[in-house]
Design an enzyme around this catalytic site. Structure first.
Site, mmCIF file in Angstrom:
data_model
loop_
_atom_site.group_PDB
_atom_site.id
_atom_site.type_symbol
_atom_site.label_atom_id
_atom_site.label_comp_id
_atom_site.label_asym_id
_atom_site.label_seq_id
_atom_site.Cartn_x
_atom_site.Cartn_y
_atom_site.Cartn_z
ATOM 1 N N LEU A 70 0.814 -1.223 0.000
ATOM 2 C CA LEU A 70 0.000 0.000 0.000
ATOM 3 C C LEU A 70 0.842 1.265 0.000
ATOM 4 O O LEU A 70 0.530 2.230 0.705
ATOM 5 C CB LEU A 70 -0.964 0.016 1.197
ATOM 6 C CG LEU A 70 -1.978 -1.122 1.303
ATOM 7 C CD1 LEU A 70 -2.996 -0.805 2.398
ATOM 8 C CD2 LEU A 70 -2.702 -1.366 -0.016
ATOM 9 N N CYS A 127 -6.456 -5.974 4.739
ATOM 10 C CA CYS A 127 -5.402 -5.343 5.523
ATOM 11 C C CYS A 127 -5.323 -6.053 6.867
ATOM 12 O O CYS A 127 -6.333 -6.499 7.400
ATOM 13 C CB CYS A 127 -5.704 -3.866 5.754
ATOM 14 S SG CYS A 127 -5.822 -2.913 4.232
ATOM 15 N N GLY A 265 -6.892 -5.413 -13.253
ATOM 16 C CA GLY A 265 -5.656 -5.014 -12.594
ATOM 17 C C GLY A 265 -4.439 -5.396 -13.405
ATOM 18 O O GLY A 265 -3.964 -4.627 -14.248
ATOM 19 N N THR A 266 -3.963 -6.601 -13.192
ATOM 20 C CA THR A 266 -2.722 -7.062 -13.806
ATOM 21 C C THR A 266 -2.696 -6.861 -15.317
ATOM 22 O O THR A 266 -1.644 -6.570 -15.892
ATOM 23 C CB THR A 266 -2.501 -8.545 -13.423
ATOM 24 O OG1 THR A 266 -2.499 -8.612 -11.990
ATOM 25 C CG2 THR A 266 -1.194 -9.075 -13.950
HETATM 26 C C1 LIG Z 1 0.473 -4.402 -7.781
HETATM 27 C C2 LIG Z 1 -0.888 -4.583 -7.185
HETATM 28 C C3 LIG Z 1 -1.342 -3.682 -6.236
HETATM 29 C C4 LIG Z 1 -2.602 -3.835 -5.666
HETATM 30 N N1 LIG Z 1 -3.037 -2.937 -4.740
HETATM 31 C C5 LIG Z 1 -4.280 -3.079 -4.207
HETATM 32 C C6 LIG Z 1 -4.795 -2.123 -3.309
HETATM 33 O O1 LIG Z 1 -4.161 -1.129 -2.988
HETATM 34 N N2 LIG Z 1 -6.036 -2.340 -2.783
HETATM 35 C C7 LIG Z 1 -6.810 -3.405 -3.121
HETATM 36 O O2 LIG Z 1 -7.917 -3.531 -2.649
HETATM 37 N N3 LIG Z 1 -6.360 -4.308 -4.018
HETATM 38 C C8 LIG Z 1 -5.117 -4.165 -4.559
HETATM 39 N N4 LIG Z 1 -4.670 -5.091 -5.478
HETATM 40 C C9 LIG Z 1 -5.551 -6.197 -5.859
HETATM 41 C C10 LIG Z 1 -6.264 -5.887 -7.179
HETATM 42 O O3 LIG Z 1 -7.128 -4.803 -7.016
HETATM 43 C C11 LIG Z 1 -7.081 -7.098 -7.674
HETATM 44 O O4 LIG Z 1 -8.072 -7.404 -6.718
HETATM 45 C C12 LIG Z 1 -6.242 -8.333 -7.885
HETATM 46 O O5 LIG Z 1 -4.963 -8.008 -8.380
HETATM 47 C C13 LIG Z 1 -6.884 -9.327 -8.868
HETATM 48 O O6 LIG Z 1 -7.113 -8.743 -10.124
HETATM 49 P P1 LIG Z 1 -6.097 -8.866 -11.366
HETATM 50 O O7 LIG Z 1 -5.799 -10.313 -11.538
HETATM 51 O O8 LIG Z 1 -6.854 -8.255 -12.495
HETATM 52 O O9 LIG Z 1 -4.881 -8.086 -11.010
HETATM 53 C C14 LIG Z 1 -3.420 -4.932 -6.060
HETATM 54 C C15 LIG Z 1 -2.949 -5.824 -7.022
HETATM 55 C C16 LIG Z 1 -1.706 -5.663 -7.596
HETATM 56 C C17 LIG Z 1 -1.265 -6.649 -8.625
#
Ligand SMILES: Cc1cc2nc3c(=O)[nH]c(=O)nc-3n(C[C@H](O)[C@H](O)[C@H](O)COP(=O)(O)O)c2cc1C
Ligand SMILES: Cc1cc2nc3c(=O)[nH]c(=O)nc-3n(C[C@H](O)[C@H](O)[C@H](O)COP(=O)(O)OP(=O)(O)OC[C@H]3O[C@@H](n4cnc5c(N)ncnc54)[C@H](O)[C@@H]3O)c2cc1C
Ligand SMILES: Cc1cc2nc3c(=O)[nH]c(=O)nc-3n(C[C@H](O)[C@H](O)[C@H](O)COP(=O)(O)OP(=O)(O)OC[C@H]3O[C@@H](n4cnc5c(N)ncnc54)[C@H](O)[C@@H]3O)c2cc1C
Ligand SMILES: Cc1cc2nc3c(=O)[nH]c(=O)nc-3n(C[C@H](O)[C@H](O)[C@H](O)COP(=O)(O)O)c2cc1C
Ligand code: FES
Ligand code: FES
Lengths: 318, 285, 318, 285
Positions: A70, A127, A265-266
């Site tokens: 974070l 968290c 996200g990714t």
């Molecule tokens: C680098 C990174 C940072 C992330 N930061 C947060 C965050 O600050 N808060 C949160 O709720 N989820 C965070 N996530 C989780 C993403 O929002 C998401 O739920 C998760 O990566 C699955 O989606 P994806 O496969 O499309 O990345 C983060 C994910 C990644 C990869």
């Protein structure tokens, strides 16, 4: 292609995933952010955070691990600089918040309550709860519900509170239900399951933080399953499906499982235009299957086998 | 911007692979120090993150080509090394903040170690255009990893090219930083530009501080996105206000002033960094 | 390359994963089963089971979903035909068992107690507990412990009881601890996390059973994390690392995290020789890193950063 | 056995792709009805399961080649369709139980629908060797999907080749099963061999039963392993003892006697199958 997240209308069902679009400005170099359903911010914390040491990233089969911790500017700077930038441009913004105690979440929500430009608040429940030996809020329905209730009680009535759930639980439905009972207007799932990778040359964990969150296509089947289970138990609750969405077809799976919006996200790390491409692909798929509106497809895979697919073969005008 | 580039030529250059890719939009906007991110593995690959590569050179042919020079280090770069003419690869770029160029002509030493030697070459062109004198120090572990020596020699009409190898197989035995102080002294350099492994950049910075001249370094950190959104590529950098922040190598860099980078603290969160756990935070809410 | 699972010596650290080698005979067409650390059987049930309807399989990014539903011959036919075939050939056999009640597990263990050729019993805890609304045993430490205790109490003292854990829990360490306290001699992890896939042409779940178990490389980071966490909390308990192992390097990650043996499932579907290849690759890696014995590498990634790697640069004789 | 085969030739045959692969061990042991499983996607692919393909033909060249004929249906077969001469692909095979051949010469009708038409061709050779008369019924949705017509015509000196298409673009309009009763009657067939979609096999079986002659079918079920260990490819088949078991298409099949396959129950667990939930079990412990 419009959708509704609780009572809020979004111009597109595709949003960024929390923590995957920094302040928004970085992506604005590539495309007009108005074309997003919403920009979901990184999880904003009370104090500025430097995050975790590097390495913070490791590639895994069809996925990656991250342990960013974070990193962010804290609520003051967020309200001073990041939110106004988005608000002035009229970009729909869902503010994600993260805290270590119930009180901290509530304090964050209070700061956001009258801030202009907050479309919704997403409560990142992944968290560690510093009052419960660091156990993650999302792992325990009671703790998650307390956070949601405290945020809901102070947040502006017209801003939906979205509870973001993690898949690392024995029963996601019970956590989801606890959050909805505590006042969550919508749910977002899934956050990253906890994973780990070991560097076989240094013989040490690949991440400085040892464990990290797994994301990317590898987790799509977990996300589809969580959305399916929760939509099945709570069909009236809007769900933002997140996890491993790389294509419109992936997004369509989440929609058919019960999501009315989809977070990316990714995929953004791979392709800055991913949200737009995914929306286009999703729209094409819906049209090709004869759907007139996204809403007609939400949760459709739950219908009993053999039941008529009423929406099909009608004229399409998404 | 994102483009699907067509591979024009591929070749081996000693230990390196060089790909020339038609990518007009990227070539046009390129400045030395820029990099691109390349997707690897093709359709249905299990490799989800892009690979960051410096742009070694751009040429106007076919509307604009970029040349990438790289080592087949792991599965992603090995896949890239197997590309052939007419294959397509997806690129995002140009990325990062390029090297700042001096307003007035001055004496510059360009240091390149390992694949980092790909960067000084186009930088030398840009500096020469501004009337700067450009001297090179290029080095690597062994002769086959010293990149760009010939090209540097051709460019450096008025200047010098010093080569170093750890094993002594070419030029001076040792590291670029062993030769650098002498070159700075001999050329009465005003500034050093450097690209290479983090350890080298740290030592180059020390040499610059010792010599009392500024050093511009282009750093290399493991990157998942290259565009500033994933926050995985950070390192501690001291700002104008004296505060250390965890800045992104990709979007805030890759070029930093050497003395601002806390090299010895890379891989940690220094206790006095903004937002460090337990106190570094200056603006706690 | 020898290893020990509790007090039992295995000639190789690489075993098949439960349910991924049918009766053993199928793989015997390809190689000599004596070269396995052990053959782990499918989970044997009391009655013969026809399993789930098809489709039972769906490919996912770097993984697959399966919903086989423990198809198998039942304990009688197993003891009559499958076990003797293995026992007569002296193939080390770990018998996996699955039940719907604590009593059923105990009854299965009783049948195995004096059967010749049972090297160890693996308790598949990912079965629905029909006495607790179908909640999977592995999801609740108490239920898992009851099963383990009942099996341990009837099983031959010299046959280790291995508890097989699932990752779909909020806290795998507490389930692991409950099993060890109940008498488990070793642990095996991970079983398949629950996932799902939707066919975007038929608009229906891809599996007839709707949800299924996710396996393959996609789950490796989850397996490494589980092994790491459990080894950290229970360093004296032998762990069989399972989940997504396709190469010797994957196996090495699990070993460094704390596994003293490694199970291979999905990789066998891709390559019938996977166990032998993985053992060879693991051996080569260990040798290249200067390890003399597998045991020296088990859990090595837990040592504090910067501590001397004593084993290294010594003469190797695996 | 597992072999790394080198692609010898690739070609398009109307709607199909044909790959000839050097795979000595497999070619040598091939019998009609055998299939191979092919890994797809190359290094670091995200596709973990192999693809099952019938062996269309084997030739003695280069120690033994196998020919595969397939549709680019999804990502795996599309990847295969992009292979070129000299590429290598990993094969496991020959797999499954081949067609049983009659001990004495008899009259056989060979039915092939869609890509299933690849199978009757080598089977015809084997039957002809045993002195059997072989007639063909080959069909598909459209002319470009009717495979093997020419080759069948060349083989069937003494016999007939009937072609069918759903859209009437070639031969008789309709399905292979529309033409089959007539062919059986005309040739006074003793046995039918069939390969094609499950729906077709079901109908062919019905025609055989009607005509009072046995039908051997080669079935197609979604497969993860192809070697009998994953249990994902099962279908309900009635045994000699009258008991229905969920048998593996890959290891117990792909060839079954048509009337033994409970086609109408494929995709279910029939209540009376051995081990069916709630009672089918005959040997409950
Ligand atoms: C680098 C990174 C940072 C992330 N930061 C947060 C965050 O600050 N808060 C949160 O709720 N989820 C965070 N996530 C989780 C993403 O929002 C998401 O739920 C998760 O990566 C699955 O989606 P994806 O496969 O499309 O990345 C983060 C994910 C990644 C990869
Ligand atoms: C700004 C920048 C410019 C670069 N320019 C060049 C260049 O011109 N020539 C060259 O040979 N190399 C260059 N590198 C290093 C190059 O990016 C890595 O060698 C490459 O990413 C390794 O990928 P792989 O698949 O071969 O290895 P793997 O180790 O399998 O990569 C796995 C993951 O780690 C990341 N990663 C691993 N090493 C590095 C690294 N050193 N830097 C960034 N990410 C890494 C990869 O992006 C990938 O996500 C540069 C790196 C950066 C950050
Ligand atoms: C014994 C057997 C022989 C076959 N022979 C041929 C042949 O000669 N020519 C030909 O064109 N096709 C043949 N098929 C069908 C072929 O296997 C599928 O078309 C192919 O697996 C689809 O893979 P894909 O990646 O293109 O599609 P996808 O749908 O992406 O495949 C995804 C997954 O489903 C499995 N799958 C999907 N469809 C099938 C299917 N019909 N059968 C088995 N598995 C499937 C794949 O193996 C893979 O694991 C045969 C199938 C079997 C079982
Ligand atoms: C088709 C299939 C069948 C399985 N059957 C069983 C089983 O009977 N009992 C069991 O404990 N685990 C079973 N598993 C889980 C595996 O033993 C293993 O824990 C899991 O698949 C992860 O390993 P892998 O990624 O190497 O496949 C099965 C897995 C698959 C894919
Ligand atoms: S690589 Fe993603 S922020 Fe720098
Ligand atoms: S495909 Fe695995 S058992 Fe048939």
């Amino acid at each position: 292609m419009r959708t509704f997240l609780a009572h809020v209308e979004l111009a597109s069902p595709v949003t960024t995933a929390a923590g995957c679009a920094a302040s928004g400005r970085e992506l604005a170099q590539f495309f007009d952010l108005h074309r997003l359903g919403a920009l979901v911010t990184r999880s904003i914390t009370m104090a500025p955070r430097a995050g975790r040491p590097t390495p913070r990233m490791a590639e895994t089969p069809s996925g990656m691990l991250n342990a960013v911790g974070l990193q962010g500017p804290g609520i003051d700077v967020f309200l001073e600089r990041e939110l106004p930038w988005l608000a002035q441009r009229g970009i729909k913004t869902i503010v994600s918040i993260g805290g270590g105690t119930v009180a901290e979440y509530a304090a964050l929500a209070r700061r956001l309550a009258d801030a202009p430009g907050v479309t919704a608040v997403e409560v990142n429940l992944s968290c560690p709860n510093i009052e419960d030996r660091g156990r993650v809020f999302a792992r325990e329905g009671g703790a998650a519900a307390e956070v949601v209730a405290s945020v809901r009680s102070v947040m502006r009535y017209d801003a939906p509170v979205v509870a973001k759930l993690a898949p690392d639980v024995a029963d996601i439905v019970s956590v989801a239900r606890a959050c909805v009972d505590a006042g969550a207007d919508a749910l977002s799932m899934i956050n990253n399951p906890l994973g780990m990778s070991i560097d076989t040359v240094s013989l040490r964990p690949a991440l400085a933080a040892v464990t990290g969150g797994l994301s990317g296509p590898a987790v799509l089947p977990l996300a589809v399953r969580c959305v399916w289970q929760v939509h099945s138990a709570l069909p009236g609750t809007p769900i933002v499906g997140v996890g491993g969405v790389m294509t419109g077809e992936d997004a369509f799976q989440l929609v058919l499982a019960g999501a009315c919006a989809v977070g990316v996200g990714t995929a953004l790390f791979h392709d800055p235009y991913a949200c737009l491409r995914i929306e286009r692909e999703l729209e094409d798929l819906l049209r090709a299957r004869g759907f007139q509106r996204l809403a007609d497809a939400v949760g459709l895979a739950h219908r009993p086998p053999g039941s008529p697919a009423r929406h099909l073969h009608e004229e399409s005008s998404l | 911007m994102q483009v699907t580039g067509t591979v024009l030529t591929t070749r081996r250059v000693d230990a390196y692979h060089a790909l020339t890719v038609v990518a007009p939009g990227i070539a046009e906007r390129f400045r030395p120090g820029h990099f691109v991110s390349v997707s690897v593995g093709g359709a249905r690959t299990s490799m989800v993150t892009r690979r960051a590569l410096y742009v070694h050179d751009v040429k106007p042919e076919y509307g604009g080509t970029v040349e990438l020079v790289f080592t087949a280090a792991g599965p992603g770069t090995s896949w890239l090394a197997e590309r052939r003419a007419r294959d397509t690869i997806a690129l995002v770029g140009p990325l990062g903040r390029p090297f700042p160029l001096p307003r007035d002509p001055c004496h510059c030493v360009l240091v390149g170690a390992e694949h980092g030697a790909a960067v000084p070459i186009p930088l030398a062109d840009a500096l020469a255009e501004r009337g700067c004198r450009v001297d090179f120090v290029l080095g690597a572990a062994s002769a086959d990893r010293v990149f760009g020596a010939m090209r540097a020699r051709r460019m450096a009409e008025r200047a010098t090219v010093t080569l170093t190898t750890e094993d002594g197989s070419l030029g001076v035995r040792g590291a670029v930083t062993d030769a650098l102080p002498g070159v700075i002294a001999d050329t009465r350099a005003d500034v050093v530009y450097a690209c290479g492994p983090m350890r080298t950049l740290r030592e180059v910075t020390a040499v610059g501080i010792e010599a009392g001249i500024p050093v511009q370094v282009a750093v290399e950190e493991s990157m998942a996105c290259g565009i500033g959104i994933c926050m995985t590529c950070v390192l501690p950098v001291i700002g104008d206000d004296g505060v250390t922040r965890m800045l992104r190598a990709c979007a805030d860099g890759p070029v930093f002033r050497g003395e601002r980078v806390r090299f010895e603290d890379v891989g940690t969160i220094p206790f006095d960094a903004l937002g460090a756990p337990g106190g570094g935070a200056r603006h706690v809410g």
